[in-house]
Design a protein around this motif. Structure first.
Motif, short mmCIF file in Angstrom:
data_model
loop_
_atom_site.label_atom_id
_atom_site.label_comp_id
_atom_site.label_asym_id
_atom_site.label_seq_id
_atom_site.Cartn_x
_atom_site.Cartn_y
_atom_site.Cartn_z
N ALA A 1 0.83 -1.21 0.00
CA ALA A 1 0.00 0.00 0.00
C ALA A 1 0.86 1.25 0.00
O ALA A 1 0.55 2.25 -0.67
CB ALA A 1 -0.92 -0.01 1.21
N THR B 1 2.33 1.69 -3.65
CA THR B 1 1.39 2.00 -4.72
C THR B 1 0.36 3.07 -4.35
O THR B 1 -0.39 3.50 -5.21
CB THR B 1 0.63 0.73 -5.14
N ASP B 2 0.32 3.45 -3.07
CA ASP B 2 -0.66 4.42 -2.59
C ASP B 2 -2.09 3.95 -2.89
O ASP B 2 -2.94 4.72 -3.32
CB ASP B 2 -0.41 5.79 -3.23
N ASP B 3 -2.34 2.64 -2.63
CA ASP B 3 -3.64 2.02 -2.89
C ASP B 3 -4.34 1.81 -1.55
O ASP B 3 -3.89 1.02 -0.70
CB ASP B 3 -3.44 0.68 -3.61
N SER C 1 -7.15 0.31 -0.91
CA SER C 1 -7.71 -1.02 -0.73
C SER C 1 -6.68 -2.01 -0.19
O SER C 1 -7.01 -2.94 0.55
CB SER C 1 -8.28 -1.55 -2.05
#
Length: 425
Positions: A161, A164-166, A168
Protein backbone atom coordinates in the motif's frame (compact mmCIF):
# COMPACT_ATOMS: atom_id res chain seq x y z
CA UNK A 1 -13.26 -6.81 -73.23
CA UNK A 2 -14.85 -9.05 -75.98
CA UNK A 3 -14.27 -12.54 -77.25
CA UNK A 4 -15.06 -14.15 -80.59
CA UNK A 5 -13.68 -16.05 -83.60
CA UNK A 6 -11.61 -14.63 -86.49
CA UNK A 7 -12.08 -15.02 -90.19
CA UNK A 8 -10.70 -18.56 -90.03
CA UNK A 9 -12.63 -19.65 -86.97
CA UNK A 10 -9.74 -18.66 -84.67
CA UNK A 11 -10.47 -17.70 -81.10
CA UNK A 12 -9.45 -14.25 -80.02
CA UNK A 13 -9.99 -12.10 -76.99
CA UNK A 14 -9.96 -8.36 -77.13
CA UNK A 15 -7.99 -6.73 -74.35
CA UNK A 16 -8.74 -3.43 -72.76
CA UNK A 17 -6.84 -1.71 -75.53
CA UNK A 18 -9.09 -3.14 -78.28
CA UNK A 19 -6.32 -5.34 -79.80
CA UNK A 20 -6.06 -9.08 -79.86
CA UNK A 21 -4.56 -10.63 -76.87
CA UNK A 22 -0.91 -11.28 -77.32
CA UNK A 23 0.03 -14.91 -77.77
CA UNK A 24 -3.43 -16.16 -78.72
CA UNK A 25 -2.17 -17.79 -81.91
CA UNK A 26 0.72 -19.44 -80.13
CA UNK A 27 -1.55 -20.56 -77.38
CA UNK A 28 -3.91 -22.10 -79.93
CA UNK A 29 -1.25 -24.49 -81.10
CA UNK A 30 -0.48 -25.58 -77.53
CA UNK A 31 -4.15 -25.97 -76.70
CA UNK A 32 -4.74 -28.05 -79.75
CA UNK A 33 -1.92 -30.35 -78.81
CA UNK A 34 -3.21 -30.71 -75.26
CA UNK A 35 -6.87 -30.96 -76.27
CA UNK A 36 -7.72 -27.78 -74.42
CA UNK A 37 -10.00 -25.26 -76.07
CA UNK A 38 -11.00 -27.72 -78.81
CA UNK A 39 -14.63 -27.35 -79.81
CA UNK A 40 -16.76 -30.07 -78.25
CA UNK A 41 -18.46 -32.62 -80.39
CA UNK A 42 -21.84 -31.02 -79.86
CA UNK A 43 -20.67 -27.87 -81.63
CA UNK A 44 -20.31 -25.71 -78.54
CA UNK A 45 -17.37 -23.37 -78.23
CA UNK A 46 -15.10 -23.04 -75.18
CA UNK A 47 -14.61 -19.43 -74.20
CA UNK A 48 -11.22 -18.35 -72.87
CA UNK A 49 -11.31 -15.37 -70.45
CA UNK A 50 -8.40 -13.15 -69.90
CA UNK A 51 -7.43 -15.07 -66.72
CA UNK A 52 -6.81 -18.18 -68.88
CA UNK A 53 -9.57 -20.31 -67.31
CA UNK A 54 -11.87 -22.07 -69.84
CA UNK A 55 -15.59 -21.86 -69.29
CA UNK A 56 -17.82 -24.69 -70.48
CA UNK A 57 -21.50 -24.91 -70.44
CA UNK A 58 -22.47 -27.74 -68.07
CA UNK A 59 -24.26 -29.55 -70.86
CA UNK A 60 -21.17 -29.45 -73.11
CA UNK A 61 -18.48 -30.37 -70.61
CA UNK A 62 -16.57 -33.59 -71.27
CA UNK A 63 -17.69 -35.02 -67.95
CA UNK A 64 -21.33 -34.26 -68.71
CA UNK A 65 -21.03 -35.74 -72.20
CA UNK A 66 -19.62 -39.01 -70.91
CA UNK A 67 -21.93 -39.15 -67.89
CA UNK A 68 -18.91 -39.67 -65.54
CA UNK A 69 -18.34 -37.46 -62.54
CA UNK A 70 -15.56 -34.95 -62.83
CA UNK A 71 -12.46 -35.88 -60.85
CA UNK A 72 -9.65 -33.57 -59.96
CA UNK A 73 -6.13 -34.90 -60.29
CA UNK A 74 -4.76 -31.91 -58.50
CA UNK A 75 -2.62 -30.99 -61.57
CA UNK A 76 -3.91 -28.05 -63.67
CA UNK A 77 -3.84 -28.31 -67.43
CA UNK A 78 -1.03 -26.54 -69.22
CA UNK A 79 -1.83 -22.92 -69.90
CA UNK A 80 -4.49 -22.78 -67.20
CA UNK A 81 -4.41 -21.70 -63.53
CA UNK A 82 -5.90 -23.91 -60.82
CA UNK A 83 -8.61 -22.39 -58.65
CA UNK A 84 -8.91 -25.33 -56.17
CA UNK A 85 -8.79 -24.33 -52.50
CA UNK A 86 -5.97 -25.80 -50.37
CA UNK A 87 -6.97 -28.85 -48.37
CA UNK A 88 -7.60 -28.47 -44.64
CA UNK A 89 -4.76 -29.66 -42.45
CA UNK A 90 -5.60 -32.98 -40.83
CA UNK A 91 -2.39 -33.58 -38.91
CA UNK A 92 -1.66 -32.28 -35.39
CA UNK A 93 -0.55 -28.68 -35.07
CA UNK A 94 3.12 -28.04 -34.77
CA UNK A 95 4.49 -27.95 -31.25
CA UNK A 96 4.70 -24.47 -29.92
CA UNK A 97 2.21 -23.18 -32.47
CA UNK A 98 -0.21 -22.14 -29.70
CA UNK A 99 1.06 -19.57 -27.29
CA UNK A 100 1.01 -20.88 -23.74
CA UNK A 101 -0.99 -18.90 -21.19
CA UNK A 102 1.23 -17.29 -18.59
CA UNK A 103 0.51 -18.10 -14.95
CA UNK A 104 0.53 -14.92 -12.90
CA UNK A 105 1.40 -15.06 -9.18
CA UNK A 106 -1.63 -14.23 -7.05
CA UNK A 107 -2.50 -13.60 -3.41
CA UNK A 108 -5.94 -12.81 -1.99
CA UNK A 109 -7.38 -12.76 -5.55
CA UNK A 110 -4.87 -10.05 -6.51
CA UNK A 111 -2.23 -10.41 -9.24
CA UNK A 112 1.30 -9.57 -8.15
CA UNK A 113 2.75 -7.33 -10.92
CA UNK A 114 5.98 -8.48 -12.57
CA UNK A 115 7.49 -5.02 -12.24
CA UNK A 116 6.55 -4.47 -8.58
CA UNK A 117 9.37 -2.88 -6.63
CA UNK A 118 11.16 -3.49 -4.37
CA UNK A 119 11.98 -6.98 -5.59
CA UNK A 120 11.89 -8.39 -2.05
CA UNK A 121 8.23 -7.34 -1.73
CA UNK A 122 7.26 -9.06 -4.99
CA UNK A 123 8.98 -12.26 -3.89
CA UNK A 124 7.33 -12.15 -0.45
CA UNK A 125 3.85 -11.70 -1.94
CA UNK A 126 4.44 -14.55 -4.37
CA UNK A 127 5.68 -16.88 -1.62
CA UNK A 128 2.80 -15.89 0.65
CA UNK A 129 0.22 -16.75 -2.00
CA UNK A 130 1.81 -20.19 -2.41
CA UNK A 131 1.97 -20.64 1.39
CA UNK A 132 -1.75 -19.88 1.88
CA UNK A 133 -2.69 -22.32 -0.88
CA UNK A 134 -0.44 -24.98 0.65
CA UNK A 135 -2.08 -24.41 4.06
CA UNK A 136 -5.53 -24.99 2.56
CA UNK A 137 -4.36 -28.41 1.37
CA UNK A 138 -3.21 -29.48 4.85
CA UNK A 139 -5.11 -32.50 6.22
CA UNK A 140 -5.29 -30.90 9.70
CA UNK A 141 -5.46 -27.21 10.63
CA UNK A 142 -2.65 -25.57 12.60
CA UNK A 143 -3.89 -22.27 13.94
CA UNK A 144 -0.44 -21.15 15.08
CA UNK A 145 0.87 -21.52 11.52
CA UNK A 146 -2.19 -19.74 10.11
CA UNK A 147 -1.76 -16.80 12.51
CA UNK A 148 1.86 -16.39 11.38
CA UNK A 149 0.75 -16.35 7.73
CA UNK A 150 -1.75 -13.58 8.52
CA UNK A 151 1.01 -11.59 10.24
CA UNK A 152 3.23 -11.86 7.17
CA UNK A 153 0.33 -10.87 4.94
CA UNK A 154 -0.41 -7.80 7.06
CA UNK A 155 3.22 -6.59 6.80
CA UNK A 156 3.47 -7.30 3.08
CA UNK A 157 0.18 -5.59 2.18
CA UNK A 158 1.04 -2.57 4.31
CA UNK A 159 4.29 -2.13 2.35
CA UNK A 160 2.47 -2.75 -0.93
CA UNK A 161 0.00 0.00 0.00
CA UNK A 162 2.87 2.39 0.76
CA UNK A 163 4.52 1.67 -2.59
CA UNK A 164 1.39 2.00 -4.72
CA UNK A 165 -0.66 4.42 -2.59
CA UNK A 166 -3.64 2.02 -2.89
CA UNK A 167 -6.19 2.41 -0.07
CA UNK A 168 -7.71 -1.02 -0.73
CA UNK A 169 -4.36 -2.66 -0.01
CA UNK A 170 -4.23 -0.84 3.32
CA UNK A 171 -7.69 -2.18 4.18
CA UNK A 172 -6.52 -5.71 3.29
CA UNK A 173 -3.54 -5.27 5.63
CA UNK A 174 -5.85 -4.21 8.46
CA UNK A 175 -8.06 -7.24 7.89
CA UNK A 176 -5.00 -9.48 8.05
CA UNK A 177 -4.03 -7.98 11.41
CA UNK A 178 -7.51 -8.71 12.78
CA UNK A 179 -7.44 -12.24 11.32
CA UNK A 180 -4.11 -12.97 13.01
CA UNK A 181 -5.45 -11.80 16.37
CA UNK A 182 -8.65 -13.83 16.07
CA UNK A 183 -6.75 -16.95 14.99
CA UNK A 184 -4.45 -16.70 18.02
CA UNK A 185 -7.43 -16.35 20.33
CA UNK A 186 -8.97 -19.47 18.78
CA UNK A 187 -5.70 -21.34 19.21
CA UNK A 188 -5.43 -20.27 22.85
CA UNK A 189 -9.01 -21.39 23.50
CA UNK A 190 -8.36 -24.76 21.92
CA UNK A 191 -5.20 -25.34 23.96
CA UNK A 192 -6.47 -23.69 27.14
CA UNK A 193 -3.65 -21.20 27.55
CA UNK A 194 -3.87 -17.44 28.19
CA UNK A 195 -3.96 -15.30 25.07
CA UNK A 196 -0.51 -13.83 24.52
CA UNK A 197 1.33 -17.02 25.40
CA UNK A 198 1.78 -16.27 29.12
CA UNK A 199 1.93 -19.26 31.40
CA UNK A 200 2.90 -22.84 30.63
CA UNK A 201 1.88 -24.38 27.33
CA UNK A 202 -0.21 -27.45 28.17
CA UNK A 203 -1.20 -30.07 25.65
CA UNK A 204 -4.92 -30.44 26.35
CA UNK A 205 -6.76 -33.65 25.63
CA UNK A 206 -10.00 -31.76 24.92
CA UNK A 207 -10.67 -28.54 23.08
CA UNK A 208 -12.98 -25.99 24.64
CA UNK A 209 -15.83 -27.14 22.40
CA UNK A 210 -15.25 -30.78 23.29
CA UNK A 211 -15.31 -29.80 26.95
CA UNK A 212 -18.82 -28.45 26.41
CA UNK A 213 -19.88 -31.78 24.88
CA UNK A 214 -18.31 -33.66 27.81
CA UNK A 215 -20.38 -31.68 30.31
CA UNK A 216 -23.50 -32.36 28.25
CA UNK A 217 -22.89 -36.11 28.52
CA UNK A 218 -22.23 -35.85 32.28
CA UNK A 219 -25.46 -33.92 32.81
CA UNK A 220 -27.36 -36.55 30.80
CA UNK A 221 -25.98 -39.25 33.11
CA UNK A 222 -26.64 -37.19 36.26
CA UNK A 223 -30.36 -36.81 35.61
CA UNK A 224 -31.00 -39.93 33.53
CA UNK A 225 -29.14 -42.83 35.14
CA UNK A 226 -31.56 -45.78 35.52
CA UNK A 227 -29.90 -46.90 38.78
CA UNK A 228 -28.79 -44.72 41.69
CA UNK A 229 -25.57 -46.48 42.76
CA UNK A 230 -22.10 -45.15 41.92
CA UNK A 231 -21.07 -48.37 40.13
CA UNK A 232 -24.13 -48.27 37.87
CA UNK A 233 -23.59 -44.57 37.15
CA UNK A 234 -19.99 -45.19 36.19
CA UNK A 235 -21.04 -48.00 33.84
CA UNK A 236 -23.79 -45.80 32.37
CA UNK A 237 -21.29 -42.99 31.75
CA UNK A 238 -18.73 -45.16 29.98
CA UNK A 239 -21.28 -47.13 27.93
CA UNK A 240 -23.06 -43.91 26.95
CA UNK A 241 -19.81 -42.57 25.55
CA UNK A 242 -19.28 -45.77 23.57
CA UNK A 243 -22.80 -45.68 22.08
CA UNK A 244 -23.32 -41.90 21.93
CA UNK A 245 -23.69 -41.54 18.15
CA UNK A 246 -25.59 -44.60 16.89
CA UNK A 247 -26.90 -46.25 20.04
CA UNK A 248 -24.51 -49.19 19.72
CA UNK A 249 -20.92 -49.71 20.75
CA UNK A 250 -18.27 -52.32 21.40
CA UNK A 251 -16.83 -53.27 24.80
CA UNK A 252 -14.46 -55.93 26.03
CA UNK A 253 -14.18 -57.78 29.29
CA UNK A 254 -11.07 -55.77 30.07
CA UNK A 255 -13.06 -52.52 29.69
CA UNK A 256 -15.83 -53.66 32.02
CA UNK A 257 -13.42 -55.09 34.59
CA UNK A 258 -11.34 -51.91 34.59
CA UNK A 259 -14.40 -49.72 35.15
CA UNK A 260 -16.29 -51.81 37.68
CA UNK A 261 -13.68 -54.20 39.08
CA UNK A 262 -15.48 -56.93 41.08
CA UNK A 263 -18.96 -55.44 40.52
CA UNK A 264 -18.90 -55.73 36.73
CA UNK A 265 -21.12 -58.79 36.29
CA UNK A 266 -23.75 -57.62 38.79
CA UNK A 267 -23.98 -54.11 37.35
CA UNK A 268 -24.16 -55.37 33.78
CA UNK A 269 -27.04 -57.71 34.61
CA UNK A 270 -28.91 -54.99 36.49
CA UNK A 271 -28.64 -52.62 33.51
CA UNK A 272 -29.94 -55.37 31.23
CA UNK A 273 -32.77 -56.22 33.63
CA UNK A 274 -34.09 -52.65 33.77
CA UNK A 275 -33.97 -52.42 29.95
CA UNK A 276 -31.38 -49.66 29.75
CA UNK A 277 -28.86 -51.98 28.07
CA UNK A 278 -29.37 -54.71 25.47
CA UNK A 279 -26.99 -57.55 24.62
CA UNK A 280 -27.21 -59.74 21.50
CA UNK A 281 -29.48 -62.76 21.89
CA UNK A 282 -26.62 -65.23 21.96
CA UNK A 283 -24.46 -63.14 24.35
CA UNK A 284 -24.78 -63.27 28.15
CA UNK A 285 -23.28 -60.94 30.71
CA UNK A 286 -20.62 -63.54 31.38
CA UNK A 287 -19.80 -63.70 27.65
CA UNK A 288 -19.39 -59.93 27.56
CA UNK A 289 -17.01 -60.10 30.55
CA UNK A 290 -14.82 -62.65 28.77
CA UNK A 291 -14.84 -60.97 25.33
CA UNK A 292 -11.47 -59.96 23.93
CA UNK A 293 -10.31 -57.09 21.76
CA UNK A 294 -10.31 -59.32 18.65
CA UNK A 295 -14.00 -60.10 19.15
CA UNK A 296 -15.64 -57.45 21.37
CA UNK A 297 -19.20 -57.65 22.60
CA UNK A 298 -21.67 -55.30 20.94
CA UNK A 299 -24.00 -53.51 23.32
CA UNK A 300 -27.06 -51.40 22.54
CA UNK A 301 -28.46 -48.46 24.49
CA UNK A 302 -32.07 -48.13 23.23
CA UNK A 303 -32.44 -44.51 24.39
CA UNK A 304 -29.57 -43.54 22.08
CA UNK A 305 -30.79 -45.31 18.93
CA UNK A 306 -31.46 -43.25 15.83
CA UNK A 307 -35.26 -43.31 16.26
CA UNK A 308 -35.11 -41.81 19.76
CA UNK A 309 -34.71 -38.08 20.49
CA UNK A 310 -31.02 -37.24 20.20
CA UNK A 311 -29.46 -35.97 23.48
CA UNK A 312 -26.05 -35.34 21.85
CA UNK A 313 -24.93 -33.71 18.65
CA UNK A 314 -21.28 -34.39 17.88
CA UNK A 315 -19.31 -36.35 15.31
CA UNK A 316 -17.35 -39.56 15.51
CA UNK A 317 -14.04 -37.79 16.13
CA UNK A 318 -15.44 -35.94 19.15
CA UNK A 319 -17.12 -39.11 20.42
CA UNK A 320 -13.82 -40.99 20.29
CA UNK A 321 -12.01 -38.09 21.96
CA UNK A 322 -14.57 -37.90 24.80
CA UNK A 323 -14.47 -41.65 25.34
CA UNK A 324 -10.67 -41.60 25.46
CA UNK A 325 -10.71 -38.66 27.86
CA UNK A 326 -13.07 -40.43 30.28
CA UNK A 327 -11.06 -43.64 30.03
CA UNK A 328 -7.89 -41.73 30.90
CA UNK A 329 -9.52 -40.21 33.99
CA UNK A 330 -11.10 -43.44 35.24
CA UNK A 331 -7.90 -45.39 34.62
CA UNK A 332 -5.56 -42.81 36.18
CA UNK A 333 -2.56 -44.64 37.58
CA UNK A 334 -2.54 -42.90 40.98
CA UNK A 335 -6.28 -43.44 41.44
CA UNK A 336 -5.81 -47.14 40.76
CA UNK A 337 -2.89 -47.22 43.15
CA UNK A 338 -5.11 -45.77 45.87
CA UNK A 339 -7.79 -48.32 44.96
CA UNK A 340 -10.29 -45.54 44.40
CA UNK A 341 -13.87 -46.79 44.09
CA UNK A 342 -16.49 -45.88 41.52
CA UNK A 343 -17.73 -42.80 43.45
CA UNK A 344 -14.22 -41.37 43.78
CA UNK A 345 -13.50 -41.87 40.11
CA UNK A 346 -16.82 -40.30 39.16
CA UNK A 347 -15.84 -37.30 41.29
CA UNK A 348 -12.53 -37.15 39.39
CA UNK A 349 -14.41 -37.11 36.08
CA UNK A 350 -16.80 -34.40 37.27
CA UNK A 351 -14.09 -32.11 38.68
CA UNK A 352 -11.97 -32.43 35.53
CA UNK A 353 -14.90 -31.62 33.24
CA UNK A 354 -15.98 -28.62 35.36
CA UNK A 355 -12.63 -26.85 35.77
CA UNK A 356 -11.10 -23.88 34.01
CA UNK A 357 -7.77 -23.76 32.14
CA UNK A 358 -5.95 -23.00 35.40
CA UNK A 359 -7.63 -25.88 37.19
CA UNK A 360 -10.07 -23.97 39.42
CA UNK A 361 -13.34 -25.84 39.95
CA UNK A 362 -16.20 -23.91 38.43
CA UNK A 363 -13.94 -21.96 36.09
CA UNK A 364 -14.74 -18.58 37.63
CA UNK A 365 -11.87 -18.34 40.11
CA UNK A 366 -11.15 -19.99 43.43
CA UNK A 367 -14.44 -18.89 44.99
CA UNK A 368 -16.68 -20.16 42.19
CA UNK A 369 -16.87 -23.85 43.03
CA UNK A 370 -19.50 -26.41 42.07
CA UNK A 371 -22.99 -26.99 43.42
CA UNK A 372 -22.51 -29.69 46.05
CA UNK A 373 -25.90 -31.36 45.55
CA UNK A 374 -25.31 -31.76 41.78
CA UNK A 375 -21.85 -33.19 42.39
CA UNK A 376 -23.28 -35.65 44.90
CA UNK A 377 -26.11 -36.76 42.59
CA UNK A 378 -23.72 -37.43 39.69
CA UNK A 379 -21.43 -39.50 41.92
CA UNK A 380 -24.23 -41.47 43.60
CA UNK A 381 -23.41 -39.94 46.99
CA UNK A 382 -25.08 -37.85 49.65
CA UNK A 383 -23.85 -34.24 49.80
CA UNK A 384 -22.17 -34.78 53.16
CA UNK A 385 -20.13 -37.68 51.69
CA UNK A 386 -18.50 -35.61 48.97
CA UNK A 387 -15.80 -34.17 51.26
CA UNK A 388 -14.48 -37.64 52.10
CA UNK A 389 -14.04 -38.58 48.45
CA UNK A 390 -12.53 -35.20 47.69
CA UNK A 391 -9.94 -35.98 50.36
CA UNK A 392 -9.12 -39.23 48.53
CA UNK A 393 -8.58 -37.24 45.36
CA UNK A 394 -6.21 -34.93 47.20
CA UNK A 395 -4.27 -37.92 48.53
CA UNK A 396 -4.00 -39.29 44.98
CA UNK A 397 -2.60 -36.00 43.71
CA UNK A 398 -5.73 -35.21 41.70
CA UNK A 399 -6.63 -32.07 43.64
CA UNK A 400 -3.90 -29.63 44.58
CA UNK A 401 -5.08 -29.10 48.16
CA UNK A 402 -7.89 -30.06 50.49
CA UNK A 403 -11.23 -29.20 48.93
CA UNK A 404 -13.70 -26.86 50.63
CA UNK A 405 -17.35 -27.90 50.86
CA UNK A 406 -18.70 -24.95 52.86
CA UNK A 407 -21.90 -23.12 51.89
CA UNK A 408 -23.09 -25.93 49.63
CA UNK A 409 -20.23 -25.48 47.15
CA UNK A 410 -17.27 -27.69 46.30
CA UNK A 411 -14.19 -25.50 45.87
CA UNK A 412 -10.73 -26.56 44.93
CA UNK A 413 -8.14 -26.75 42.15
CA UNK A 414 -6.84 -29.54 39.97
CA UNK A 415 -3.23 -30.54 40.52
CA UNK A 416 -0.78 -29.50 37.84
CA UNK A 417 -0.41 -33.05 36.55
CA UNK A 418 -4.16 -33.18 35.85
CA UNK A 419 -4.40 -29.88 33.94
CA UNK A 420 -4.24 -31.58 30.49
CA UNK A 421 -7.59 -33.23 31.37
CA UNK A 422 -9.37 -29.97 32.21
CA UNK A 423 -12.69 -29.32 30.47
CA UNK A 424 -11.67 -25.68 29.94
CA UNK A 425 -14.66 -23.91 31.49
Amino acid sequence: MSAGTGDRGELFVDGTGGGRTDGVAAGRTRRSAAGVGRAPAGGGAAVMFSDGVPSHSPSHSPAAASGAPAESTGVPAEGTRSTALPRARTGPPRRGSRREKKSWPKIAQRIVPDDLQPEVLRLELTELGDAFRAYQRRPEPDLAVLAELHDRKARAFALWADVTDDASLREEADRAVAAARTTREMDANRRGVPVGGEGPVIERLLTRGQGVHARTVLEHVRVGSPLPGAEARLAVLMLTLRAARAGTGNVTGQDLGGWLQGDAERVLRELVDVGWLLLPEDVTADDALTSRAEEPAQVTVPSLLAGAPRPFFFGKVTRARLSGWAQKVVGDRKLRKKKAGAATRLLAVYTAAHSGPGGCLGGGGEDAGLALDEVAQFCGLRPEEVAEHAGLLTAAGWLEEEADTADGRLRGRLAERVLPLSGLL
